[in-house]
Write a protein that holds these residues in place. Structure first.
Motif, PDB file in Angstrom:
ATOM      1  N   SER A 141      -0.098  67.420 -62.424  1.00  0.00           N
ATOM      2  CA  SER A 141      -1.353  67.272 -63.171  1.00  0.00           C
ATOM      3  C   SER A 141      -1.922  65.871 -62.997  1.00  0.00           C
ATOM      4  N   LEU A 142      -1.041  64.884 -62.954  1.00  0.00           N
ATOM      5  CA  LEU A 142      -1.493  63.509 -62.739  1.00  0.00           C
ATOM      6  C   LEU A 142      -2.144  63.364 -61.366  1.00  0.00           C
ATOM      7  N   GLY A 143      -1.560  64.007 -60.363  1.00  0.00           N
ATOM      8  CA  GLY A 143      -2.160  63.980 -59.034  1.00  0.00           C
ATOM      9  C   GLY A 143      -3.548  64.603 -59.022  1.00  0.00           C
ATOM     10  N   VAL A 144      -3.694  65.710 -59.764  1.00  0.00           N
ATOM     11  CA  VAL A 144      -5.010  66.354 -59.873  1.00  0.00           C
ATOM     12  C   VAL A 144      -5.999  65.411 -60.555  1.00  0.00           C
ATOM     13  N   LEU A 145      -5.552  64.753 -61.604  1.00  0.00           N
ATOM     14  CA  LEU A 145      -6.408  63.808 -62.325  1.00  0.00           C
ATOM     15  C   LEU A 145      -6.869  62.679 -61.417  1.00  0.00           C
ATOM     16  N   LEU A 146      -5.940  62.097 -60.653  1.00  0.00           N
ATOM     17  CA  LEU A 146      -6.300  60.992 -59.770  1.00  0.00           C
ATOM     18  C   LEU A 146      -7.272  61.448 -58.692  1.00  0.00           C
ATOM     19  N   GLY A 147      -7.047  62.662 -58.169  1.00  0.00           N
ATOM     20  CA  GLY A 147      -7.981  63.198 -57.183  1.00  0.00           C
ATOM     21  C   GLY A 147      -9.372  63.384 -57.759  1.00  0.00           C
ATOM     22  N   ALA A 148      -9.430  63.906 -58.990  1.00  0.00           N
ATOM     23  CA  ALA A 148     -10.723  64.098 -59.645  1.00  0.00           C
ATOM     24  C   ALA A 148     -11.395  62.758 -59.925  1.00  0.00           C
ATOM     25  N   PHE A 149     -10.611  61.767 -60.308  1.00  0.00           N
ATOM     26  CA  PHE A 149     -11.182  60.441 -60.602  1.00  0.00           C
ATOM     27  C   PHE A 149     -11.822  59.846 -59.349  1.00  0.00           C
ATOM     28  N   VAL A 150     -11.144  60.032 -58.214  1.00  0.00           N
ATOM     29  CA  VAL A 150     -11.702  59.530 -56.955  1.00  0.00           C
ATOM     30  C   VAL A 150     -12.993  60.268 -56.604  1.00  0.00           C
TER      31      VAL A 150
END
Length: 284
Positions: A146-155
């Protein structure tokens, strides 16, 4: 471990020192990794997409949060460092949900850990103390996805990542330690008091609304703010947002104190588990 189960005396006393805990975790490290992997894979066993669900579930939830809070409610976080973008509320909320889900998944499962592994108690040589560690490891895996998804969305939304993102393991570590300690305690209590599981489910639901997941701490009236700050999730959620969303350094002093307290809780939980496990076989 041998292929054949080895009978043991389930009433024998077990060591409860920190040294014994460290030795057990190191000695059983390969078993912990294998069983954690089996726990993660087993959750999606039989599904057509398999492990891909661990990625698509948080993606779907983030899309829903973004649409609902930016297009329907048109919510704005309005916190310090906020840029007031349409997608900001969903991203900030998702940080809180990652922390909350990591904690809740482990705590809600803890009362049934021993009950669902009765054979390990009576028939084989098995380090029961690693079961909460395995549960925490599986929840941590899903939290990291989920953290990886969040970081991808933030980018995607912002075009960059804050360099302070590197501190997120330091922020999550004390929560992982605390959660594992509570899991040891609840796993033991769940054997003797079957109502613990229902009680824990209610408590984690209450914590969801008493944690700054859907609102900033500054939105809470002053007279109620001490109760919100006493919630063990509040500090971690706020620190995760500081390093991931606002690009600020974490509160190193606060994290140090939290980590020390988490170690104390973990040791108490482990000691309680070890002292009470000799009674498991009499109840199960």
């Amino acid at each position: 471990m041998t292929d054949q189960p080895i009978s043991i005396n389930p009433h024998s006393a077990q060591p409860s020192s920190l040294q014994a805990l460290a030795r057990s975790l190191w000695r059983n490290r390969q078993l912990i990794v294998r069983m954690t992997r089996r726990e993660v894979v087993g959750r999606y066993k039989g599904s057509a997409m398999g492990m891909a669900w661990s990625f698509f579930n948080p993606v779907f939830m983030l899309v829903v949060y973004t649409f609902v809070f930016s297009e329907i409610f048109k919510s704005r976080w309005g916190g310090v460092g906020a840029n007031d973008s349409k997608t900001e509320f969903a991203v900030v909320l998702f940080v809180g949900m990652i922390v909350l889900n990591l904690f809740s998944e482990v705590i809600n499962r803890a009362p049934g850990l021993i009950l669902s592994n009765v054979n390990y108690v009576k028939k084989v040589v098995f380090p029961l103390e690693i079961l909460p560690v395995i549960s925490t490891g599986a929840a941590l895996f899903h939290g990291l996805v989920s953290l990886g998804v969040l970081l991808g969305a933030f980018v995607i939304f912002n075009g960059y990542l804050h360099w302070t993102t590197i501190f997120i393991p330091l922020v999550l570590l004390p929560l992982v330690i605390l959660t594992t300690g509570l899991s040891w305690m609840l796993a033991s209590l769940g054997v003797f008091l079957r109502d613990v599981g229902q009680t824990v489910a209610i408590i984690t639901t209450v914590l969801m609304f008493l944690s700054p997941v859907f609102y900033p701490v500054t939105a809470v009236p002053e007279r109620f703010r001490p109760f919100i700050m006493a919630n063990p999730l509040t500090f971690i959620i706020e620190q995760a947002r500081e390093v991931l969303i606002w690009g600020h350094l974490p509160n190193f002093v606060g994290l140090s104190v939290y980590t020390l307290a988490a170690f104390v809780v973990a040791w108490i939980g482990y000691a309680w588990f070890q002292k009470t496990r000799k009674g498991f076989s009499d109840v199960l």
